[in-house]
Design a protein around this motif. Structure first.
Motif, PDB file in Angstrom:
ATOM      1  N   ASN A 127       0.830  -1.202   0.000  1.00 19.49           N
ATOM      2  CA  ASN A 127       0.000   0.000   0.000  1.00 19.49           C
ATOM      3  C   ASN A 127       0.868   1.257   0.000  1.00 19.49           C
ATOM      4  O   ASN A 127       1.837   1.352   0.760  1.00 19.49           O
ATOM      5  CB  ASN A 127      -0.918   0.013   1.220  1.00 19.49           C
ATOM      6  N   LEU A 128       0.507   2.178  -0.855  1.00 17.23           N
ATOM      7  CA  LEU A 128       1.175   3.473  -0.930  1.00 17.23           C
ATOM      8  C   LEU A 128       0.224   4.534  -0.376  1.00 17.23           C
ATOM      9  O   LEU A 128      -0.932   4.616  -0.781  1.00 17.23           O
ATOM     10  CB  LEU A 128       1.539   3.801  -2.378  1.00 17.23           C
ATOM     11  N   THR A 188      -5.523  12.319   2.760  1.00 13.56           N
ATOM     12  CA  THR A 188      -4.733  11.104   2.512  1.00 13.56           C
ATOM     13  C   THR A 188      -5.610  10.028   1.901  1.00 13.56           C
ATOM     14  O   THR A 188      -6.831  10.005   2.118  1.00 13.56           O
ATOM     15  CB  THR A 188      -4.114  10.553   3.813  1.00 13.56           C
ATOM     16  N   THR A 189      -4.971   9.147   1.166  1.00 15.61           N
ATOM     17  CA  THR A 189      -5.608   7.933   0.667  1.00 15.61           C
ATOM     18  C   THR A 189      -4.522   6.909   0.404  1.00 15.61           C
ATOM     19  O   THR A 189      -3.331   7.261   0.299  1.00 15.61           O
ATOM     20  CB  THR A 189      -6.416   8.182  -0.613  1.00 15.61           C
ATOM     21  N   THR A 190      -4.893   5.644   0.330  1.00 17.06           N
ATOM     22  CA  THR A 190      -3.922   4.573   0.069  1.00 17.06           C
ATOM     23  C   THR A 190      -4.232   3.921  -1.266  1.00 17.06           C
ATOM     24  O   THR A 190      -5.398   3.806  -1.662  1.00 17.06           O
ATOM     25  CB  THR A 190      -3.937   3.517   1.179  1.00 17.06           C
ATOM     26  N   VAL A 191      -3.166   3.482  -1.928  1.00 16.75           N
ATOM     27  CA  VAL A 191      -3.276   2.833  -3.232  1.00 16.75           C
ATOM     28  C   VAL A 191      -2.495   1.525  -3.172  1.00 16.75           C
ATOM     29  O   VAL A 191      -1.337   1.513  -2.718  1.00 16.75           O
ATOM     30  CB  VAL A 191      -2.702   3.723  -4.357  1.00 16.75           C
ATOM     31  N   ARG A 241       2.190  -3.281 -11.002  1.00 19.25           N
ATOM     32  CA  ARG A 241       3.237  -3.014 -11.998  1.00 19.25           C
ATOM     33  C   ARG A 241       2.829  -1.879 -12.937  1.00 19.25           C
ATOM     34  O   ARG A 241       3.682  -1.166 -13.458  1.00 19.25           O
ATOM     35  CB  ARG A 241       3.543  -4.277 -12.805  1.00 19.25           C
ATOM     36  N   ASP A 242       1.524  -1.726 -13.137  1.00 21.29           N
ATOM     37  CA  ASP A 242       1.050  -0.663 -14.029  1.00 21.29           C
ATOM     38  C   ASP A 242       1.338   0.726 -13.473  1.00 21.29           C
ATOM     39  O   ASP A 242       1.255   1.710 -14.203  1.00 21.29           O
ATOM     40  CB  ASP A 242      -0.447  -0.817 -14.277  1.00 21.29           C
ATOM     41  N   ASP A 243       1.646   0.803 -12.170  1.00 19.55           N
ATOM     42  CA  ASP A 243       1.921   2.105 -11.564  1.00 19.55           C
ATOM     43  C   ASP A 243       3.363   2.559 -11.775  1.00 19.55           C
ATOM     44  O   ASP A 243       3.729   3.653 -11.346  1.00 19.55           O
ATOM     45  CB  ASP A 243       1.632   2.053 -10.059  1.00 19.55           C
ATOM     46  N   ARG A 286       8.038   5.069  -9.003  1.00 22.16           N
ATOM     47  CA  ARG A 286       8.771   3.943  -9.600  1.00 22.16           C
ATOM     48  C   ARG A 286       8.476   2.720  -8.732  1.00 22.16           C
ATOM     49  O   ARG A 286       8.678   2.733  -7.518  1.00 22.16           O
ATOM     50  CB  ARG A 286      10.266   4.221  -9.652  1.00 22.16           C
ATOM     51  N   THR A 287       8.011   1.659  -9.375  1.00 20.77           N
ATOM     52  CA  THR A 287       7.658   0.448  -8.645  1.00 20.77           C
ATOM     53  C   THR A 287       8.606  -0.681  -9.007  1.00 20.77           C
ATOM     54  O   THR A 287       9.241  -0.666 -10.070  1.00 20.77           O
ATOM     55  CB  THR A 287       6.217   0.016  -8.969  1.00 20.77           C
TER      56      THR A 287
END
Length: 531
Positions: free
Chosen positions: A124-125, A167-170, A174-176, A207-208
């Motif tokens: 989670n980001l 705030t929010t979490t994502v 890989r698409d990110d 960058r992931t």
């Protein structure tokens, strides 16, 4: 700001009754203005007596124009929401009317917190956006964006003096990878007849990375011989982004010159290791892969060894038949001789030898010597071979040249006669005893009875000569006697056939006459009168 920035005028004036039905009004009754702006306010009255008309406000003001029952004021440097008040004294009665001024302002800061340098896929980001300022908050909203996609939206409905954190979490995929994230505010003044005013933060790129559950695969042989070259390969599948990974190979603390490439989710590095005498012994081979803030390692132990082939010698590689030859094999570098052709059995040792008497059968005989070396628990073998040359002959035995031959006259035959020797005999011929007639060795196209007889075959070489008697018997037939015998056989057959014919004919005649006589007797008996 100039009076031209007046944004909204009231359509209906606030009316407060005065004495005798007098009224005071203010125009505009409501206004939306940017912070620090100026505006004009008109105060008017319907009072018909002595009128005293004015404007009460906390902001700097000046009277611009006036008439019999109205005054126009200009307010400047308006910094916050307020309610200016028009008042009148009509005779001895006072009355007033107020307006509402609402200020709007854009956020002073819209900041998206810095993103991690790298974010692992599947984690989670948290996105944080700070909004400072902006009014009215009831009409201000904030959005968190990925590109143009709205991830989260929330109205900003708190005290404008307090910075608002959204705030929010994502869940990162890989698409990110290399996706752009930003924070955007919207001040919606369309209900007031104005526009939608956006404000966007600085864009931040994410960058992931994704690490597989697989481990680094390090491929090479564990044993390397001094003087050889070996390719080593290190690879990992399921890595993302493989193009961003740094992979290197190290041997004995030194970085190898390697080539790396990636294809899809695979990253591969290869290098050529040259095993030198300086590296002999146990060395550690390392593969190091770096991606994002992660480092993966693989290690393998290489044993670099020296193992020369055993030294196989013949005391005399070229000898005459009957000579003594010593066969010797010696290993070095800790190796042991484990096998030597024809040597007496015994325990492995660094050197093994024996002596033999050379025979004709030993010509071109190959001797083999094998040595063994234990390296890191593995037994390695090396073999050396040598051929012995024995000078002998010539020989002309039964196996080389048969002593008895039987051929049929008129047929095609092959005389197989070949002498042995080293060097090979340079002469081999067969001649009949008595008259010395030659007998060709090889193909005889037509055998005749004149070839019958006993022959002496002689082979010669630089080491002497040898002879052998060969008897040839030619089988033939006399066709004149055969014709006479066949003729006599035919005559006998004809005589026998004629005799049998005449015998059968006479026999049939006798049988016929007997039958006729019996028939006549029966007729006579039938014709005689009864008694």
């Amino acid at each position: 700001m100039a009076p031209t920035l007046l944004l909204l005028l009231a359509l209906v004036a606030l009316v407060i009754p005065g004495p005798g039905g007098a009224q005071v009004s203010i125009h505009p009754i409501e206004a939306f203005l940017p912070r620090g702006a100026s505006m004009q306010v008109n105060c008017s009255s319907s009072c018909s007596e002595n009128l005293n008309l004015g404007l009460e406000t906390q902001w700097p003001k000046r009277e611009v124009e006036s008439g019999h029952r109205w005054k126009l004021f200009e307010l400047s440097d308006i910094e916050k929401d307020s309610k200016p008040l028009c008042f009148e004294t009509c005779g001895t009665i006072q009355s007033s009317a107020s307006a509402t001024i609402i200020l709007y302002s854009f956020p002073e800061r819209v900041v998206l917190d810095p993103l991690p340098t790298w974010q692992q896929v599947g984690k989670n980001l948290t996105l944080r956006c700070l909004v400072d300022g902006g009014t009215p908050r009831s009409q201000l909203s904030v959005m968190l964006l990925r590109g143009d996609e709205v991830l989260y939206r929330q109205p900003v409905d708190v005290d404008p003096k307090d910075p608002k954190e959204v705030t929010t979490t994502v869940l990162v995929s890989r698409d990110d990878h290399e996706a752009n994230f930003s924070c955007r505010t919207e001040l919606d003044l369309r209900p007031q007849g104005l526009a939608l005013f956006p404000n966007i933060s600085m864009t931040r790129q994410l960058r992931t990375f994704d690490l597989p559950v697989n481990i680094l695969k390090l491929d090479t042989r564990d044993l390397l011989e001094v003087g050889t070259k070996q390719e080593v390969r290190c690879s990992l599948e399921g890595l993302f982004p493989a193009s961003e990974a740094q992979i290197s190979l190290e041997l004995g603390g030194h970085t190898l010159t390697s080539k790396s490439r990636n294809h899809g989710d695979l990253v591969l590095a290869s290098a050529l290791v040259e095993a030198t005498a300086e590296l002999e012994g146990t060395q550690q081979l390392h593969c190091v892969l770096e991606l994002a803030d992660q480092t993966l390692r693989a290690e393998r132990t290489l044993s670099i060894y020296s193992f020369p082939a055993p030294d196989l010698t013949l005391s005399q590689p070229n000898v005459s038949e009957g000579s003594q030859v010593t066969v010797s094999c010696e290993a070095s570098g800790g190796a042991q001789v484990v096998n030597l052709t024809s040597a007496p059995p015994g325990s492995p040792s660094p050197k093994v030898q024996f002596t033999l008497t050379a025979r004709a059968e030993d010509d071109k005989r190959v001797f083999s010597c094998s040595a063994a070396l234990n390296v890191a628990g593995q037994v390695l073998f090396k073999t050396q071979t040598l051929a012995l040359q024995v000078l002998y002959g010539p020989y002309l035995d039964e196996s080389d040249c048969l002593g008895n031959w039987t051929w049929e006259e008129g047929t095609q035959q092959t005389l197989k006669c070949e002498a042995r020797g080293n060097p090979p005999p340079h002469t081999l011929n067969c001649n009949r005893k008595g008259d010395g007639a030659p007998l060709p060795i090889g193909v005889v196209t037509s055998v005749n009875r004149a070839m019958n007889g006993t022959y002496v075959c002689r082979a010669e070489s630089s080491r002497g000569n040898v002879t052998r008697d060969v008897f040839l018997r030619v089988v033939y037939y006399d066709f004149a006697w055969i014709i006479i015998l066949v003729t006599m056989l035919v005559i006998v057959v004809l005589i026998i056939t004629a005799a049998m014919y005449f015998y059968n004919r006479q026999r049939k005649i006798r049988i016929y006459k007997l039958q006729r006589a019996q028939e006549e007797a029966m007729k006579l008996k039938a014709q005689a009168p009864p008694h």
